[in-house]
Design a protein around this motif. Sequence first.
Motif, PDB file in Angstrom:
ATOM      1  N   GLY A 123       0.815  -1.216   0.000  1.00 41.81           N
ATOM      2  CA  GLY A 123       0.000   0.000   0.000  1.00 41.81           C
ATOM      3  C   GLY A 123       0.846   1.264   0.000  1.00 41.81           C
ATOM      4  O   GLY A 123       0.306   2.367  -0.008  1.00 41.81           O
ATOM      5  N   LEU A 124       2.165   1.128   0.007  1.00 42.97           N
ATOM      6  CA  LEU A 124       3.040   2.308  -0.074  1.00 42.97           C
ATOM      7  C   LEU A 124       3.276   2.636  -1.557  1.00 42.97           C
ATOM      8  O   LEU A 124       3.318   1.725  -2.395  1.00 42.97           O
ATOM      9  N   LYS A 125       3.450   3.914  -1.841  1.00 41.17           N
ATOM     10  CA  LYS A 125       3.676   4.309  -3.238  1.00 41.17           C
ATOM     11  C   LYS A 125       5.170   4.290  -3.551  1.00 41.17           C
ATOM     12  O   LYS A 125       5.971   4.806  -2.764  1.00 41.17           O
ATOM     13  N   ILE A 126       5.521   3.701  -4.694  1.00 43.16           N
ATOM     14  CA  ILE A 126       6.947   3.676  -5.069  1.00 43.16           C
ATOM     15  C   ILE A 126       7.322   5.026  -5.677  1.00 43.16           C
ATOM     16  O   ILE A 126       6.771   5.440  -6.684  1.00 43.16           O
ATOM     17  N   LYS A 127       8.260   5.719  -4.989  1.00 40.27           N
ATOM     18  CA  LYS A 127       8.734   7.027  -5.474  1.00 40.27           C
ATOM     19  C   LYS A 127      10.069   6.878  -6.201  1.00 40.27           C
ATOM     20  O   LYS A 127      10.432   7.689  -7.031  1.00 40.27           O
ATOM     21  N   TYR A 128      10.834   5.844  -5.821  1.00 33.55           N
ATOM     22  CA  TYR A 128      12.181   5.642  -6.382  1.00 33.55           C
ATOM     23  C   TYR A 128      12.466   4.145  -6.322  1.00 33.55           C
ATOM     24  O   TYR A 128      12.207   3.513  -5.286  1.00 33.55           O
ATOM     25  N   PHE A 129      12.977   3.591  -7.414  1.00 31.70           N
ATOM     26  CA  PHE A 129      13.217   2.142  -7.458  1.00 31.70           C
ATOM     27  C   PHE A 129      14.308   1.909  -8.502  1.00 31.70           C
ATOM     28  O   PHE A 129      14.057   1.957  -9.698  1.00 31.70           O
ATOM     29  N   VAL A 130      15.531   1.737  -8.057  1.00 28.48           N
ATOM     30  CA  VAL A 130      16.653   1.613  -9.005  1.00 28.48           C
ATOM     31  C   VAL A 130      17.513   0.395  -8.654  1.00 28.48           C
ATOM     32  O   VAL A 130      17.972   0.251  -7.518  1.00 28.48           O
ATOM     33  N   CYS A 131      17.693  -0.480  -9.650  1.00 32.88           N
ATOM     34  CA  CYS A 131      18.559  -1.658  -9.461  1.00 32.88           C
ATOM     35  C   CYS A 131      19.989  -1.239  -9.768  1.00 32.88           C
ATOM     36  O   CYS A 131      20.269  -0.780 -10.874  1.00 32.88           O
TER      37      CYS A 131
END
Length: 238
Positions: free
Chosen positions: A200-208
């Motif tokens: 339920g949290l919003k993804i603001k940043y997601f970098v591999c």
Amino acid sequence: MGKMDFTNHHKEKLLNEVYGKLQHGASPSHSLVSFLRSTPISEWLKERKDEGPWAELGCGMRSLFESWQDIFDLGLKNNLYGLDLSSIAIERAQQYGTIHYQQADCTLEIPHGPHAVILDGHFLHCLNSVPEVYQTLGKIREALIPGGIYIGEVMLAHKSLSFDTQFEYDVQSNLLYKDDIPSRIIMDAFEWEDMFVSSGLKIKYFVCQSSIKIIPEDSRDVAMNGDPECLRFCLERI
Ligand SMILES: C[S@@+](CC[C@H](N)C(=O)[O-])C[C@H]1O[C@@H](n2cnc3c(N)ncnc32)[C@H](O)[C@@H]1O
């Protein structure tokens, strides 16, 4: 004890044994500190400096807040909380540290909230199972103010994972065992993304970050090709 019987009570005893043998807290992860200093993360942090307390989950014997002058420069010192399951780690941190420290099982409750910022001191991938990660993300969501953020790095699976001989990686459960004790959760990017979205949290940043390795073995400090890679994330409570 079978592989499935490991509880946080056992884990605290084990962690206390490990921390009891250490003289000083390890310096905070360079990768984590450089992530927090990078943009846009540093900007998102600054924007929340007057919004409520900040906590670090899994701070060990020395919170990364202690080595991060930029945060003290923001005038936040009295509003910072370091939390860890190990009572020995917290006792040591209290002896030498300058922020608030408290022993807490963060899978059950994150005290002193609601928080404007929750940092992950390489804690989430140290939990005992994938369902426990899911449950903990729910607790993190509850412990954030609306607009509050949760920032961290977790271990990322890749095709060439390989481990030292005392480790066993179970692909079904995504658990890395060390001598039959759950040691790390290692999932691929899709699995972490699904987990974050369903919390339920919003993804603001997601970098591999495939060039950054996170070493699963405390006694080794040189990274190897087979070590898990690093996923950097920032999640927001909306
Ligand atoms: C990989 S260590 C990182 C320690 C420290 N942040 C550092 O970078 O050196 C993970 C930390 O998470 C803590 N931890 C594990 N399970 C926990 C739980 N359920 N609640 C709170 N802390 C926990 C451990 O005691 C340990 O200190």
